[in-house]
Design a protein around this motif. Structure first.
Motif: not given
Length: 326
Positions: A281-301
């Motif tokens: 809850g520190k930041i919001g996720g999607r901000t608009r219905q028409d927004e393109v979002t990207i999750f860039k995953s590198l993988g973590m230990a």
């Protein structure tokens, strides 16, 4: 005494549905600063061969482990996965060896579980999603399982450069899902119109163009994990709300981000935050219905350690694996 868990053991002990909530908790702890994890150490051991060391310490549950991972691009010629991994789990009270665990399936499953969890926070609400998958390897398979577990998916279009690979993927995976699967004729054919896009490639060059991605789409990128690689059109990265698993890791390892910054397409501030910050809850996720979002995953230990601890705990409860004396 230490316990050995092979891949069959791990597959019997841990599932992707188990890992989705576990990755949510683990990445929330990571972004809250409640874990210890340095950047992975990666050594080059020849052309298209890399060896990585990934240690981490968790407080809840208490766990200490290191993943040893290799990426050998041409392993398929030997009938082996390109990514192989072993996880060494230690007793957090004494430092004694608890288990040696096959990490190949854990890597495959925890990556997809984290992606599906992130997509739940970042995708636009809809009654039914259309999923595009670029790639036909183990990560494509695990992401199909994870995304159809988390979302209502009406159709999946799959593309990879080799026609026989993508058709084999469709034929094989159709036996394990009720969702209609289609082998797309091109990457563009797969991506256009999709609400969810998964990029699970070994490409060093972009495999999709920004113009193919409609407004409101969520894109998951799990390939291009070295600075010299990218699998996304830089215009797409610049256009989207960009979320990562680790800010530090992304700025050190993700070619899609590092090269975009170097080219002046965006700055470090374009990276909106970590998925764990959204969970917390520190930041919001999607901000608009028409927004393109990207999750860039590198993988973590931390993901590997949490999954390995779960596998070990269940193995002890079920007396599974091989107990050895060193």
């Amino acid at each position: 005494m230490p316990r050995i868990l092979n891949e069959s053991d791990v597959r019997a002990l841990v599932t992707i549905p188990d890992l989705v909530p576990l990755m949510e908790r683990t990445l929330a702890q990571f972004s809250a600063g409640a874990v210890e994890q340095p950047l992975r150490t990666v050594l080059s051991i020849g052309p298209d061969k890399a060896y990585g060391v990934m240690p981490a310490v968790l407080a809840d549950p208490a766990a200490v482990a290191t993943k040893l991972v290799t990426v050998f691009k041409h392993n398929h010629k030997r009938g082996l996965p390109s990514h192989l991994a072993t996880i060494v789990l230690l007793d957090p009270e004494t430092g004694a060896l608890l288990a040696v665990i096959d990490g190949t399936y854990i890597t495959e499953a925890r990556t997809a579980a984290a992606s599906a969890m992130a997509a739940r926070y970042l995708s636009a609400p809809t009654n039914e999603h259309s999923l595009a998958i670029i790639g036909s390897g183990v990560q494509a398979r695990s992401h199909l399982e994870a995304f159809t577990h988390v979302f209502s998916v009406g159709h999946v279009r799959v593309w990879s450069p080799t026609d026989t690979h993508r058709r084999q993927f469709v034929n094989t995976m159709a036996k394990s899902t009720d969702v209609p699967l289609t082998a797309a004729t091109s990457a563009e054919d797969a991506v256009r119109g999709a609400t969810l896009v998964v990029l699970a490639t070994s490409s060093a060059e972009p495999v999709i163009e920004s113009g193919w991605v409609r407004d409101g789409t969520h894109v998951t990128s799990v390939g291009a994990s070295f600075p010299h690689q990218r699998e996304m059109d830089p215009r797409l990265v610049a256009r989207a709300r960009l979320i990562v698993d680790s800010r530090t890791g992304a700025l050190a390892e993700s070619g899609d981000i590092i090269q975009g910054i170097a080219e002046g397409r965006f700055s470090e501030t374009h990276l909106a935050g970590e998925i764990g910050e959204i969970v917390n809850g520190k930041i919001g996720g999607r901000t608009r219905q028409d927004e393109v979002t990207i999750f860039k995953s590198l993988g973590m230990a931390v993901e590997d350690v949490a999954a390995a601890h779960l596998a070990y705990t269940r193995a002890c409860e079920q007396s599974r694996g091989t107990v050895i004396e060193l």
